[in-house]
Design a protein around this motif. Structure first.
Motif, PDB file in Angstrom:
ATOM      1  N   THR A 101     -44.042   2.342 -24.844  1.00 12.27           N
ATOM      2  CA  THR A 101     -44.871   1.176 -24.503  1.00 12.27           C
ATOM      3  C   THR A 101     -46.355   1.471 -24.732  1.00 12.27           C
ATOM      4  N   VAL A 102     -46.747   2.724 -24.501  1.00 17.17           N
ATOM      5  CA  VAL A 102     -48.151   3.116 -24.708  1.00 17.17           C
ATOM      6  C   VAL A 102     -48.457   3.275 -26.192  1.00 17.17           C
ATOM      7  N   LEU A 103     -47.547   3.904 -26.916  1.00 18.83           N
ATOM      8  CA  LEU A 103     -47.793   4.203 -28.331  1.00 18.83           C
ATOM      9  C   LEU A 103     -47.955   2.929 -29.165  1.00 18.83           C
ATOM     10  N   ILE A 104     -47.255   1.864 -28.793  1.00 17.58           N
ATOM     11  CA  ILE A 104     -47.404   0.625 -29.579  1.00 17.58           C
ATOM     12  C   ILE A 104     -48.248  -0.415 -28.837  1.00 17.58           C
ATOM     13  N   LYS A 105     -49.071   0.081 -27.898  1.00 19.57           N
ATOM     14  CA  LYS A 105     -50.081  -0.728 -27.209  1.00 19.57           C
ATOM     15  C   LYS A 105     -49.475  -1.929 -26.478  1.00 19.57           C
ATOM     16  N   ASN A 106     -48.371  -1.679 -25.788  1.00 21.77           N
ATOM     17  CA  ASN A 106     -47.744  -2.640 -24.896  1.00 21.77           C
ATOM     18  C   ASN A 106     -47.131  -3.856 -25.602  1.00 21.77           C
ATOM     19  N   ARG A 107     -46.908  -3.738 -26.920  1.00 17.86           N
ATOM     20  CA  ARG A 107     -46.151  -4.819 -27.585  1.00 17.86           C
ATOM     21  C   ARG A 107     -44.688  -4.749 -27.163  1.00 17.86           C
ATOM     22  N   PHE A 108     -44.233  -3.558 -26.807  1.00 15.93           N
ATOM     23  CA  PHE A 108     -42.953  -3.358 -26.121  1.00 15.93           C
ATOM     24  C   PHE A 108     -43.310  -3.030 -24.684  1.00 15.93           C
ATOM     25  N   THR A 109     -42.934  -3.914 -23.746  1.00 10.78           N
ATOM     26  CA  THR A 109     -43.471  -3.846 -22.394  1.00 10.78           C
ATOM     27  C   THR A 109     -42.565  -3.080 -21.428  1.00 10.78           C
ATOM     28  N   PHE A 110     -43.093  -2.895 -20.228  1.00  8.42           N
ATOM     29  CA  PHE A 110     -42.318  -2.299 -19.134  1.00  8.42           C
ATOM     30  C   PHE A 110     -41.058  -3.120 -18.876  1.00  8.42           C
ATOM     31  N   ASP A 111     -41.192  -4.461 -18.909  1.00  9.27           N
ATOM     32  CA  ASP A 111     -40.032  -5.337 -18.712  1.00  9.27           C
ATOM     33  C   ASP A 111     -38.996  -5.136 -19.812  1.00  9.27           C
ATOM     34  N   ASP A 112     -39.455  -4.949 -21.038  1.00 11.54           N
ATOM     35  CA  ASP A 112     -38.537  -4.704 -22.153  1.00 11.54           C
ATOM     36  C   ASP A 112     -37.782  -3.391 -21.957  1.00 11.54           C
ATOM     37  N   ALA A 113     -38.513  -2.368 -21.508  1.00  8.21           N
ATOM     38  CA  ALA A 113     -37.881  -1.064 -21.270  1.00  8.21           C
ATOM     39  C   ALA A 113     -36.806  -1.186 -20.188  1.00  8.21           C
ATOM     40  N   GLY A 114     -37.108  -1.920 -19.126  1.00  8.61           N
ATOM     41  CA  GLY A 114     -36.131  -2.142 -18.065  1.00  8.61           C
ATOM     42  C   GLY A 114     -34.908  -2.890 -18.570  1.00  8.61           C
ATOM     43  N   PHE A 115     -35.129  -3.873 -19.438  1.00  2.00           N
ATOM     44  CA  PHE A 115     -34.021  -4.632 -20.010  1.00  2.00           C
ATOM     45  C   PHE A 115     -33.118  -3.731 -20.844  1.00  2.00           C
ATOM     46  N   VAL A 116     -33.720  -2.899 -21.700  1.00  4.59           N
ATOM     47  CA  VAL A 116     -32.942  -2.008 -22.566  1.00  4.59           C
ATOM     48  C   VAL A 116     -32.071  -1.070 -21.722  1.00  4.59           C
ATOM     49  N   LEU A 117     -32.662  -0.494 -20.680  1.00  2.00           N
ATOM     50  CA  LEU A 117     -31.919   0.452 -19.849  1.00  2.00           C
ATOM     51  C   LEU A 117     -30.792  -0.233 -19.090  1.00  2.00           C
ATOM     52  N   LEU A 118     -31.085  -1.376 -18.456  1.00  4.23           N
ATOM     53  CA  LEU A 118     -30.063  -2.052 -17.674  1.00  4.23           C
ATOM     54  C   LEU A 118     -28.954  -2.604 -18.566  1.00  4.23           C
ATOM     55  N   ALA A 119     -29.324  -3.159 -19.726  1.00  2.00           N
ATOM     56  CA  ALA A 119     -28.321  -3.672 -20.646  1.00  2.00           C
ATOM     57  C   ALA A 119     -27.392  -2.567 -21.123  1.00  2.00           C
ATOM     58  N   THR A 120     -27.964  -1.395 -21.404  1.00  2.00           N
ATOM     59  CA  THR A 120     -27.160  -0.276 -21.891  1.00  2.00           C
ATOM     60  C   THR A 120     -26.231   0.249 -20.805  1.00  2.00           C
ATOM     61  N   ILE A 121     -26.734   0.367 -19.583  1.00  2.00           N
ATOM     62  CA  ILE A 121     -25.891   0.826 -18.473  1.00  2.00           C
ATOM     63  C   ILE A 121     -24.785  -0.178 -18.185  1.00  2.00           C
ATOM     64  N   TYR A 122     -25.123  -1.447 -18.182  1.00  2.00           N
ATOM     65  CA  TYR A 122     -24.163  -2.525 -17.914  1.00  2.00           C
ATOM     66  C   TYR A 122     -22.994  -2.485 -18.892  1.00  2.00           C
ATOM     67  N   ILE A 123     -23.290  -2.378 -20.170  1.00  2.00           N
ATOM     68  CA  ILE A 123     -22.226  -2.350 -21.178  1.00  2.00           C
ATOM     69  C   ILE A 123     -21.539  -0.983 -21.207  1.00  2.00           C
ATOM     70  N   GLY A 124     -22.323   0.083 -21.120  1.00  2.00           N
ATOM     71  CA  GLY A 124     -21.748   1.419 -21.157  1.00  2.00           C
ATOM     72  C   GLY A 124     -20.793   1.681 -20.013  1.00  2.00           C
ATOM     73  N   MET A 125     -21.129   1.199 -18.826  1.00  5.07           N
ATOM     74  CA  MET A 125     -20.279   1.401 -17.656  1.00  5.07           C
ATOM     75  C   MET A 125     -18.906   0.760 -17.864  1.00  5.07           C
ATOM     76  N   GLY A 126     -18.885  -0.490 -18.318  1.00  9.01           N
ATOM     77  CA  GLY A 126     -17.624  -1.190 -18.501  1.00  9.01           C
ATOM     78  C   GLY A 126     -16.729  -0.540 -19.528  1.00  9.01           C
ATOM     79  N   PHE A 127     -17.299  -0.203 -20.683  1.00  8.97           N
ATOM     80  CA  PHE A 127     -16.474   0.382 -21.744  1.00  8.97           C
ATOM     81  C   PHE A 127     -16.110   1.834 -21.454  1.00  8.97           C
ATOM     82  N   TYR A 128     -16.944   2.559 -20.709  1.00  5.27           N
ATOM     83  CA  TYR A 128     -16.567   3.930 -20.332  1.00  5.27           C
ATOM     84  C   TYR A 128     -15.295   3.919 -19.488  1.00  5.27           C
TER      85      TYR A 128
END
Length: 260
Positions: free
Chosen positions: A96-123
């Motif tokens: 988020t810092v390297l690209i000057k917040n064009r990818f935000t804290f909210d985006d990072a949270g979305f990526v992590l939660l989406a990945t855990i949500y899908i990964g948990m079910g298929f695991y």
């Protein structure tokens, strides 16, 4: 409807044999489904599929799907999944810092939660398949019966809306009918499968899975309504995307794993 039926038959002809065979073919299928599912969620959020966050998401989903049966290296990573997730958090926040917040804290949270949500079910899909095949088909048939029962009963008898702000077509009558269908299928498993649980125990499992399967479906509906899309994807003609077909599994398999 004709296209939907044809697609369903072809998909089942590929899917069911791979579940029966198990091993590497089944594992690769689950990895493929999970990866496409992550892509569909990131696309809803308008996160480019050719980006560092997507790359991190794919690495995370593949890490989540590892089990102790995948070999020594996989076993080492399996035992450090929490550390891998924490490292992903740090890397995404750094991004988020390297690209000057064009990818935000909210985006990072979305990526992590989406990945855990899908990964948990298929695991847990993989984990249950490694333990006993009959439980996989119990979950699948209960889910399919609940979905189909909710659709047909809701269409013929439904009058009261279940959750119109999220899924306008679902009704209370359809939801109850779907749960009843799921419980009936679970009861049939008590007499037609090698499972040793009592009929009452399997009926309780069917009840819980039917309820949480519908919750999983509503969660996916909430995503789509929030992001203004009709289907999560178009990979399955007449059916939408992978998440449109597997949203219930993402809740059903983790719940089932802790019930057996």
């Amino acid at each position: 409807m004709r296209q939907r039926i044809i697609t369903g038959v072809i998909a089942a002809a590929i899917f069911v044999p791979l579940v029966l065979v198990g091993g590497l073919p089944f594992t690769l299928l689950v990895y493929l489904l999970a990866t496409v599912g992550v892509f569909e969620l990131l696309k809803m959020r308008k996160i480019s599929l050719l980006s560092f966050p997507t790359f991190m998401s794919v690495l995370l989903i593949w890490t989540f799907l590892l089990s102790e049966a995948n070999g020594s290296l996989a076993n080492t990573i399996f035992n450090h999944k929490v550390e891998v997730v924490l490292l992903a958090v740090l890397l995404l926040l750094t991004y988020t810092v390297l690209i000057k917040n064009r990818f935000t804290f909210d985006d990072a949270g979305f990526v992590l939660l989406a990945t855990i949500y899908i990964g948990m079910g298929f695991y847990y899909f993989i984990a249950i398949r490694e333990e006993q095949l009959s439980y996989v088909f119990l979950a699948l048939f209960v889910t399919w019966a609940s979905d189909s029962g909710a659709y047909f009963i809701g269409k013929s008898m439904g009058k009261r809306k279940l959750w119109p702000d999220i899924s306008p077509n679902k009704t209370i009558e359809g939801s109850v009918g779907g749960i009843v269908c799921g419980v009936i299928v679970a009861l049939l498993f008590a007499f037609l499968s090698p499972l040793t649980e009592s009929p009452l125990h399997l009926m309780v499992i069917g009840l819980v899975l039917s309820i949480f399967g519908q919750v999983g479906d509503l969660v996916e509906s909430a995503f789509k309504r929030h992001y203004g899309v009709k289907d999560s994807g178009n990979i399955l003609p007449g059916h939408g995307g992978v998440l449109d077909r597997t949203d219930s599994w993402l809740f059903v398999f983790p719940i089932l794993y802790f019930l057996i």
